[in-house]
Motif scaffolding. Structure first.
Motif, PDB file in Angstrom:
ATOM      1  N   TRP A  68      45.854  30.863  41.118  1.00  0.00           N
ATOM      2  CA  TRP A  68      44.915  31.004  39.983  1.00  0.00           C
ATOM      3  C   TRP A  68      45.024  32.423  39.407  1.00  0.00           C
ATOM      4  O   TRP A  68      45.056  32.609  38.191  1.00  0.00           O
ATOM      5  N   LEU A  69      45.121  33.417  40.300  1.00  0.00           N
ATOM      6  CA  LEU A  69      45.216  34.809  39.863  1.00  0.00           C
ATOM      7  C   LEU A  69      46.512  35.029  39.062  1.00  0.00           C
ATOM      8  O   LEU A  69      46.520  35.705  38.031  1.00  0.00           O
ATOM      9  N   GLN A  70      47.579  34.385  39.525  1.00  0.00           N
ATOM     10  CA  GLN A  70      48.881  34.516  38.830  1.00  0.00           C
ATOM     11  C   GLN A  70      48.778  33.953  37.403  1.00  0.00           C
ATOM     12  O   GLN A  70      49.313  34.531  36.458  1.00  0.00           O
ATOM     13  N   CYS A  71      48.050  32.832  37.289  1.00  0.00           N
ATOM     14  CA  CYS A  71      47.853  32.237  35.946  1.00  0.00           C
ATOM     15  C   CYS A  71      47.144  33.225  35.022  1.00  0.00           C
ATOM     16  O   CYS A  71      47.444  33.290  33.820  1.00  0.00           O
ATOM     17  N   LEU A 116      49.723  46.455  37.224  1.00  0.00           N
ATOM     18  CA  LEU A 116      48.795  47.055  36.267  1.00  0.00           C
ATOM     19  C   LEU A 116      48.518  46.110  35.096  1.00  0.00           C
ATOM     20  O   LEU A 116      48.262  46.537  33.975  1.00  0.00           O
ATOM     21  N   ASN A 117      48.573  44.805  35.393  1.00  0.00           N
ATOM     22  CA  ASN A 117      48.225  43.813  34.362  1.00  0.00           C
ATOM     23  C   ASN A 117      46.703  43.853  34.142  1.00  0.00           C
ATOM     24  O   ASN A 117      45.936  43.682  35.095  1.00  0.00           O
ATOM     25  N   PRO A 118      46.253  44.088  32.911  1.00  0.00           N
ATOM     26  CA  PRO A 118      44.804  44.275  32.695  1.00  0.00           C
ATOM     27  C   PRO A 118      43.952  43.091  33.143  1.00  0.00           C
ATOM     28  O   PRO A 118      42.884  43.283  33.712  1.00  0.00           O
ATOM     29  N   HIS A 119      44.420  41.836  32.916  1.00  0.00           N
ATOM     30  CA  HIS A 119      43.619  40.669  33.341  1.00  0.00           C
ATOM     31  C   HIS A 119      43.501  40.630  34.863  1.00  0.00           C
ATOM     32  O   HIS A 119      42.451  40.299  35.418  1.00  0.00           O
ATOM     33  N   GLY A 120      44.609  40.959  35.529  1.00  0.00           N
ATOM     34  CA  GLY A 120      44.613  40.963  36.990  1.00  0.00           C
ATOM     35  C   GLY A 120      43.764  42.098  37.545  1.00  0.00           C
ATOM     36  O   GLY A 120      42.995  41.925  38.511  1.00  0.00           O
ATOM     37  N   LEU A 125      39.004  44.433  40.355  1.00  0.00           N
ATOM     38  CA  LEU A 125      37.823  45.315  40.366  1.00  0.00           C
ATOM     39  C   LEU A 125      36.538  44.522  40.581  1.00  0.00           C
ATOM     40  O   LEU A 125      35.650  44.948  41.318  1.00  0.00           O
ATOM     41  N   ARG A 126      36.450  43.360  39.941  1.00  0.00           N
ATOM     42  CA  ARG A 126      35.255  42.512  40.146  1.00  0.00           C
ATOM     43  C   ARG A 126      35.158  42.074  41.609  1.00  0.00           C
ATOM     44  O   ARG A 126      34.067  41.987  42.177  1.00  0.00           O
ATOM     45  N   THR A 127      36.323  41.792  42.232  1.00  0.00           N
ATOM     46  CA  THR A 127      36.343  41.388  43.648  1.00  0.00           C
ATOM     47  C   THR A 127      35.857  42.532  44.532  1.00  0.00           C
ATOM     48  O   THR A 127      35.075  42.314  45.465  1.00  0.00           O
ATOM     49  N   LEU A 128      36.288  43.757  44.215  1.00  0.00           N
ATOM     50  CA  LEU A 128      35.837  44.918  44.998  1.00  0.00           C
ATOM     51  C   LEU A 128      34.314  45.078  44.905  1.00  0.00           C
ATOM     52  O   LEU A 128      33.655  45.379  45.908  1.00  0.00           O
ATOM     53  N   MET A 129      33.752  44.873  43.721  1.00  0.00           N
ATOM     54  CA  MET A 129      32.294  44.983  43.576  1.00  0.00           C
ATOM     55  C   MET A 129      31.574  43.844  44.322  1.00  0.00           C
ATOM     56  O   MET A 129      30.509  44.053  44.911  1.00  0.00           O
ATOM     57  N   ALA A 130      32.181  42.650  44.322  1.00  0.00           N
ATOM     58  CA  ALA A 130      31.587  41.518  45.058  1.00  0.00           C
ATOM     59  C   ALA A 130      31.625  41.788  46.557  1.00  0.00           C
ATOM     60  O   ALA A 130      30.688  41.443  47.289  1.00  0.00           O
ATOM     61  N   ILE A 131      32.729  42.417  47.038  1.00  0.00           N
ATOM     62  CA  ILE A 131      32.832  42.774  48.470  1.00  0.00           C
ATOM     63  C   ILE A 131      31.770  43.820  48.808  1.00  0.00           C
ATOM     64  O   ILE A 131      31.095  43.728  49.849  1.00  0.00           O
ATOM     65  N   ASP A 132      31.583  44.804  47.916  1.00  0.00           N
ATOM     66  CA  ASP A 132      30.553  45.831  48.144  1.00  0.00           C
ATOM     67  C   ASP A 132      29.169  45.180  48.272  1.00  0.00           C
ATOM     68  O   ASP A 132      28.390  45.536  49.164  1.00  0.00           O
ATOM     69  N   ALA A 133      28.887  44.208  47.397  1.00  0.00           N
ATOM     70  CA  ALA A 133      27.581  43.530  47.440  1.00  0.00           C
ATOM     71  C   ALA A 133      27.366  42.800  48.767  1.00  0.00           C
ATOM     72  O   ALA A 133      26.266  42.782  49.317  1.00  0.00           O
TER      73      ALA A 133
END
Length: 918
Positions: A68-71, A116-120, A125-133
């Motif tokens: 999904w991430l690759q897409c 450094l693909n912006p969508h990826g 970054l969103r995953t890192l914030m979810a892990i922090d939560a």
């Protein structure tokens, strides 16, 4: 609805999640909600069923996410934010479940795929914030097991991948600050979140900090950059290192021009910057406090110097016209003053700093033009809260240098009062407000501000003299009027020192400046403040009593319910006026006849109105109209009651010759108890009046109690009786009241209640307790004859309820009371041969019940000893017997064992029926 039900089925299904996984991996669906639900199904699987999945199924989840991430990398348009957030949550959940065991290369896999693909990068970054939560956020409650797991995850991340993550953040910040500011902001948020638990040297180095500082100059990034620097500054570290870090950061910020606050127009950024400066300042205070304890003189002095160097910036922010910017720096300001308080001596510069902070606080306490006094909303509430914070600063300033504060307030106050006619309202209000605030900032025992410390007393006296004689009480603004009267009452002891000012202040209270002000808010507050003023100064009021009573006469009238005109005062405000009138009459030096006449003049209009309204009430058919009349009647009783607050005891009532007028009030009010409508309101107010009269008149009330009882006990509820019992308790000697009250209680307790009506059950329980307490009072205070003379049948009923309460009801409080009563009755009646009835009752009811209970206790004790012998003996010996003050010799093991023997004997004794020969 059908779709929702279908997806709920998919969640619960054992293998349907694989369909969703395939849909996500291959991008089968375009509908956003379907994609979202697919992630939800996957999330449910990971959260609740992960441990039960086979290795192949777990691998399938990992592959699904990566496909999904690759897409995402190839899509021209990113997914909607709500889908990206949900995907990040699923990534984070998978990470938590698998990082320590199945997927140690989680971050490396994602980073190598994303590059450094912006969508990826966005998903990363969103995953890192979810892990922090999930792993770090302290606001979320975790089980001990989850806490251990989270600690292990952080430890492993620190060992294995944190340097790589930090490097990736640096690359993102560097690459995207021009082209994708939103990604850069996200990355800054991640750095701020992670900096609290990773090695600070990875972030707090020239390369990284310079990059952050450069972003402070980019408009779209600087608020997030500010927050990120704030988190770095807040990181716990060695005090010397912290001071160095703060200083190096400040030097760069200053060199780039950030300290020129006046030139900055962006208030949102300045609020963030103010918070950053506050963090830096508080960090320096913390370092100074730690270093001062270690005795490192050089480092302590350097830290203090660094702190003092921030004061000009602190002042610019504190005095800023935007209150949010100012509020964000108050913490540092407060703590800096605390540091100054601890220093043995203040330098001239520090004194200058203190004065500058005082002036800033005084300026910021001032209302602005937009403040809406008549209709206060959210903005006004926020300013009131902000003012409270400023008051804390003022109190702290007073602790550091009371002389400087007193002098500064005096200067501002005197200058403003000289020109109050031409000054804007906010300047006049704040000048009086500052005088008022000195009362708490420079506290005095029992408000004795005008004795003791001569300099302070003299300064306050001067200001008060100016306040009451300069004419500012005529200022036409609500806030000034309120502040004037609040201050006059705060410093009411001033008028004991200079009583010549009392007449002019009394006039201000009584005319359009106070009780007749055009603002209801002012009138209401002044009614309360006037009562306080009179209470303190009643000894100085003798010459003015008649004049005051004449001037407030219309404010003591009962507002009729049909009157369409709004009254000057509400009924609650009028309570204070009646209390004030009572205090003036009672404490005056008039002859008894005059006091009597004045009190009758005060209460007769209430009685006359009460009789008229009470006659009208039963004829009213409309419920709303009935309620209005009942309220009015209730107010009349409340007003009469409030006048009696002036009396400390019966003696003063008699001395003033007021006994008769209060008896007349009782006679007037009691008929309301039998009014068939609006019973609750009327009974409550009359009952309160009766209570008050018991305190003021004592035995003078006795003739009224039988009539009151008769009315009160008709058609009453549990709550009515419970409130009535204390009245009867004081009136024990009349045989006529005891049994009607007891029968009324029996009747209410016997009423059937709804099974689930817990409120009714609780009311009954409370009534039962009150009843037992009443009987305890009767038996325990030498009034047992009241009970003894009730006739055989009645005594039997009462004693039976006591036995029942002692044995049957599962209410330990009531049981305890009942045993106390029975013990007292045995003491009082047990030896009298005439009390055959009582002896029969004991034999027939109580002993039978009691022996059954004791027998059960004995059997239980024996069983405990049989099953848990040594433990039971230890409990008796070490805890229970010592709590009963049994001496150690008796509670030795050998003796303690013997305690069980009487239980065995008693068990045998009661079960054999021999107790009847006792």
């Amino acid at each position: 609805v059908f779709a929702m039900a279908y997806f709920e089925q998919l969640k619960e299904s054992q293998d349907a999640w694989e369909v969703c996984a395939e849909a996500l991996a291959k991008g089968i669906y375009n509908d956003d909600h379907v994609k979202f639900f697919c992630f939800q199904v996957l999330e449910h699987q990971i959260k609740f069923r992960h441990a039960g999945l086979s290795a192949v199924q777990q691998q399938l989840i990992r592959e699904t996410l990566m496909k999904w991430l690759q897409c995402q990398l190839m899509n021209t348009q990113p997914e909607k934010p709500f889908i990206r957030n949900k995907a990040a949550q699923v990534f984070a959940l998978t990470f938590i479940m698998e990082y320590l065991t199945l997927w140690p290369k989680f971050f490396f896999d994602i980073l190598s795929l994303v590059g450094l693909n912006p969508h990826g990068v966005d998903i990363y970054l969103r995953t890192l914030m979810a892990i922090d939560a999930e792993v770090v956020d302290r606001d979320i409650l975790h089980s001990p097991e989850e806490t251990r797991r989270n600690t292990l995850i952080k430890d492993t991340m620190r060992e294995q991948c944190i340097p790589n993550l930090v490097e990736s953040w640096f690359q993102i910040l560097q690459t995207y600050q021009q082209s994708h500011p939103e990604l850069t902001c996200q990355c800054l948020e991640v750095v701020g979140a992670y900096v609290s638990w990773i090695d600070l040297n990875l972030i707090a180095n020239d390369r990284f900090v310079n990059l952050l500082l450069s972003q402070m100059s980019v408009e779209e990034l600087r608020e997030e950059a500010c927050d990120c620097l704030y988190e770095i500054i807040n990181k716990g570290m060695d005090p010397v290192d912290k001071t160095k870090l703060v200083e190096s950061l400040c030097q760069v910020l200053q060199s780039v021009g950030f300290f020129n606050v006046e030139q900055e127009e962006d208030v949102d950024f300045l609020a963030k910057f103010s918070r950053l400066v506050n963090g830096m300042g508080q960090s320096l205070v913390l370092s100074w406090t730690k270093l001062a304890k270690t005795g490192n003189v050089k480092a302590t002095a350097e830290t203090l110097q660094a702190m003092e160097a921030k004061v000009p910036l602190l002042l610019q922010l504190l005095v800023h016209e935007d209150d949010d910017i100012s509020a964000n720096i108050i913490g540092f300001c407060y703590e800096y003053l605390h540091v100054l308080k601890q220093l043995p001596q203040l330098t001239d510069q520090q004194k200058t700093n203190i004065e500058a902070i005082m002036l800033a606080v005084m300026k910021k306490l001032t209302y602005d033009d937009e403040y809406n006094f008549e209709n206060e909303g959210e903005d006004e509430a926020m300013f009131v809260e902000y003012r409270k914070q400023l008051k804390m600063l003022l109190d702290r300033l007073a602790q550091v240098s009371p002389e400087l504060l007193l002098e500064a307030v005096r200067r501002v106050f005197t200058n403003t009062m000289q020109n109050w006619q031409t000054a804007p309202f906010m300047e006049v209000e704040v000048a009086i407000r500052l005088l008022y605030m000195l009362g708490e900032a420079l506290p005095a025992s029992h408000g004795a501000h005008f004795s003791g410390d001569t300099a302070k007393a003299s300064a306050l006296q001067d200001m008060m003299r100016t306040l009451v004689s300069c004419g500012v009480s005529s200022y036409q603004h609500t806030s000034v009027a309120l502040e004037f009267f609040e201050t006059v009452v705060r410093y009411d002891k001033f008028f004991i020192v200079e009583p010549q000012h009392i007449p002019s202040v009394l006039m201000a209270f009584l005319d359009q400046r106070g009780l007749r002000h055009n603002s209801p808010k002012v009138r209401s507050r002044v009614a309360y403040l006037f009562s306080r003023f009179i209470k303190t100064l009643h000894k100085h009021m003798n010459a003015f009593i008649e004049d005051i009573l004449t001037r407030i006469q219309d404010l003591l009238e009962l507002a009729p319910p049909e009157n369409g005109f709004p009254a000057l005062l509400t009924s609650d405000d009028q309570l204070f006026m009646f209390e004030t009138a009572g205090v003036l009459i009672v404490n005056g030096e008039s002859p008894v006849e005059r006091k009597q006449a004045m009190m009758r003049g005060l209460l007769t209009p209430l009685m006359d109105a009460f009789r008229l309204l009470l006659a009208k009430l039963p004829q009213e058919t409309e419920e709303e109209r009935q309620a209005a009349l009942a309220d009015c009647l209730s107010h009349a009783v409340g007003f009469a009651s409030r006048t009696s607050k002036a009396f400390s005891n019966k003696q003063t009532v008699k001395q003033c010759g007021c006994t008769e007028v209060y008896r007349d009030c009782l006679q007037t009010f009691l008929p309301a108890l039998s009014c068939p409508v609006q019973r609750g309101v009327l009974r409550s107010s009359v009952r309160s009046f009766l209570h008050r009269m018991i305190i003021c008149l004592e035995e003078e009330v006795l003739p009224f109690v039988p009539a009151a009882s008769e009315h009160m006990l008709k058609d009453c509820e549990a709550k009515d009786l419970q409130e009535f019992i204390p009245l009867i308790t004081f009136y024990p000697n009349d045989q006529l009241i005891f049994m009607p009250l007891v029968l009324a209680i029996f009747e209410v307790l016997a009423r059937p209640a709804e099974d689930n009506d817990q409120a009714a059950a609780l009311e009954k329980q409370m009534l039962r307790r009150s009843y037992f307490s009443f009987i305890q009072t009767v038996t325990g205070s030498g009034m047992n004859e009241v009970m003894a003379n009730q006739g055989a049948e009645n005594i039997e009923r009462v004693v039976f309820t006591i036995i029942q309460g002692a044995v049957d009801f599962p209410d330990p409080i009531a049981q305890k009371t009942c045993f106390i009563i029975l013990s007292k009755l045995v003491e009082l009646w047990g030896e009298k041969h005439t009390e055959k009835l009582f002896q029969e009752l004991l034999r027939g009811h109580f002993l039978a019940q009691l022996t059954m209970t004791l027998s059960e206790c004995a059997v239980t004790l024996k069983m405990i000893h049989l099953k848990r012998g040594p433990e039971f003996i230890q409990f008796l010996q070490q805890e229970y017997l010592p709590s009963l003050q049994v001496s150690p010799e008796i509670s030795q093991v050998r003796s303690a064992r013997k305690l069980i023997k009487p239980a065995n004997i008693f068990t045998h004794y009661v079960t054999s029926g021999k107790y009847s020969h006792a």
